[in-house]
Write an enzyme that holds these catalytic residues in place. Structure first.
Site, PDB file in Angstrom:
ATOM      1  N   ASN A  24       1.565  -3.044   4.348  1.00 43.31           N
ATOM      2  CA  ASN A  24       1.878  -3.832   3.152  1.00 43.31           C
ATOM      3  C   ASN A  24       3.205  -4.539   3.405  1.00 43.31           C
ATOM      4  OD1 ASN A  24       4.142  -2.122   2.279  1.00 43.31           O
ATOM      5  ND2 ASN A  24       2.524  -0.623   1.897  1.00 43.31           N
ATOM      6  N   ASP A  34      -2.652   2.648   7.288  1.00 46.46           N
ATOM      7  CA  ASP A  34      -1.173   2.624   7.320  1.00 46.46           C
ATOM      8  C   ASP A  34      -0.650   4.066   7.289  1.00 46.46           C
ATOM      9  OD1 ASP A  34       1.262   0.896   5.159  1.00 46.46           O
ATOM     10  OD2 ASP A  34       1.420   1.681   7.196  1.00 46.46           O
TER      11      ASP A  34
HETATM   12  N1  APR Z   1      -8.659   4.381  11.806  1.00 51.12           N
HETATM   13  C1  APR Z   1      -9.357   3.207  11.718  1.00 51.12           C
HETATM   14  N2  APR Z   1      -9.633   2.594  10.549  1.00 51.12           N
HETATM   15  C2  APR Z   1      -9.202   3.203   9.416  1.00 51.12           C
HETATM   16  C3  APR Z   1      -8.463   4.421   9.438  1.00 51.12           C
HETATM   17  C4  APR Z   1      -8.207   5.014  10.697  1.00 51.12           C
HETATM   18  N3  APR Z   1      -7.525   6.154  10.817  1.00 51.12           N
HETATM   19  N4  APR Z   1      -8.171   4.751   8.137  1.00 51.12           N
HETATM   20  C5  APR Z   1      -8.713   3.801   7.365  1.00 51.12           C
HETATM   21  N5  APR Z   1      -9.335   2.859   8.121  1.00 51.12           N
HETATM   22  C6  APR Z   1     -10.061   1.658   7.696  1.00 51.12           C
HETATM   23  C7  APR Z   1     -10.596   1.647   6.283  1.00 51.12           C
HETATM   24  O1  APR Z   1     -11.833   2.352   6.227  1.00 51.12           O
HETATM   25  C8  APR Z   1     -10.780   0.147   6.071  1.00 51.12           C
HETATM   26  O2  APR Z   1     -12.034  -0.284   6.597  1.00 51.12           O
HETATM   27  O3  APR Z   1      -9.141   0.582   7.711  1.00 51.12           O
HETATM   28  C9  APR Z   1      -9.658  -0.471   6.905  1.00 51.12           C
HETATM   29  C10 APR Z   1      -8.507  -1.059   6.098  1.00 51.12           C
HETATM   30  O4  APR Z   1      -8.320  -0.307   4.907  1.00 51.12           O
HETATM   31  P1  APR Z   1      -6.844   0.040   4.341  1.00 51.12           P
HETATM   32  O5  APR Z   1      -6.204   1.009   5.222  1.00 51.12           O
HETATM   33  O6  APR Z   1      -7.012   0.378   2.906  1.00 51.12           O
HETATM   34  O7  APR Z   1      -6.035  -1.343   4.495  1.00 51.12           O
HETATM   35  P2  APR Z   1      -6.082  -2.660   3.605  1.00 51.12           P
HETATM   36  O8  APR Z   1      -7.368  -2.835   2.904  1.00 51.12           O
HETATM   37  O9  APR Z   1      -5.597  -3.738   4.533  1.00 51.12           O
HETATM   38  O10 APR Z   1      -4.991  -2.369   2.478  1.00 51.12           O
HETATM   39  C11 APR Z   1      -3.639  -2.274   2.880  1.00 51.12           C
HETATM   40  O11 APR Z   1      -3.364  -0.166   1.830  1.00 51.12           O
HETATM   41  O12 APR Z   1      -2.704   1.741   2.873  1.00 51.12           O
HETATM   42  C12 APR Z   1      -2.260   0.705   2.121  1.00 51.12           C
HETATM   43  O13 APR Z   1       0.018   0.398   2.802  1.00 51.12           O
HETATM   44  C13 APR Z   1      -1.275  -0.168   2.857  1.00 51.12           C
HETATM   45  O14 APR Z   1      -0.708  -1.362   0.881  1.00 51.12           O
HETATM   46  C14 APR Z   1      -1.417  -1.441   2.097  1.00 51.12           C
HETATM   47  C15 APR Z   1      -2.899  -1.509   1.815  1.00 51.12           C
END
Ligand code: APR
Length: 171
Positions: A24, A34
């Protein structure tokens, strides 16, 4: 020509030179991928990120990987989906392009992306996969690094979407 592949995996465990974090704007950690990356990299990552002054949506910043297998992390901030009429597709493409540009500039041989914006940020997965594949494909046009681009899915449905998109692009 760079090889683009789809892997269903926890991105924090991949043996690549650099992994991309879907962060983020604060770069101070969160949930989803993240959170997983910060947990795996350890507390030194957060301490390092405090000095970066955040990251604009669509931009990308490089940090060491600390306790991760990967030596480096590229943090990028995807767009929050708000219907597709507020520049989301080009902002998402910028995430991939800017991360690939850093990898090229640093000569990283391999890079792994998560499905940026497809979780908390609500980007429709099919649309996001099309942007991811098209952007990686157009960037990988010549022989410069990275030679290996991994599109990482956390579940089978996303892996199937990405693989389908990759086949479609090749056709
Ligand atoms: N490895 C690979 N992919 C992952 C993992 C992992 N360990 N954990 C989650 N994902 C996938 C999720 O299933 C999704 O398909 O990563 C993709 C992105 O999801 P998010 O992590 O929610 O990221 P995003 O949608 O870009 O939102 C970002 O979420 O975690 C917070 O700090 C971050 O505010 C920011 C927001």
């Amino acid at each position: 020509m760079a090889r683009i592949e789809v892997l269903q995996a926890d991105i924090t465990r991949l043996d690549v030179e650099v992994i991309v974090n879907a962060a983020n704007n604060s770069l101070l950690g969160g949930g989803g991928v993240d959170g997983a990356i910060h947990r795996a990299a350890g507390p030194r990552l957060l301490a390092h990120c405090r000095g970066l002054g955040g990251c604009a949506t669509g931009d990308a910043k490089l940090t060491p990987g600390f306790d991760l297998t990967a030596g480096w992390i590229i943090h990028t901030v995807g767009p929050v989906w708000s219907g597709g009429e507020r520049g989301e597709p080009s902002l998402l493409a910028s995430c991939y392009r800017n991360a690939l540009a850093i990898a090229r500039e640093r000569g990283f041989a391999s890079i792994a992306f998560p499905a940026i914006s497809c979780g908390v940020y609500g980007y429709p997965a099919d649309l996001a996969c099309a942007v991811a594949v098209a952007t990686c494909r157009s960037f990988a046009g010549d022989d410069a690094p990275p030679g290996r681009i991994v599109l990482t899915a956390f579940d089978q449905a996303m892996a199937e979407r990405l693989s389908r998109e990759l086949r479609r692009e090749r056709a």
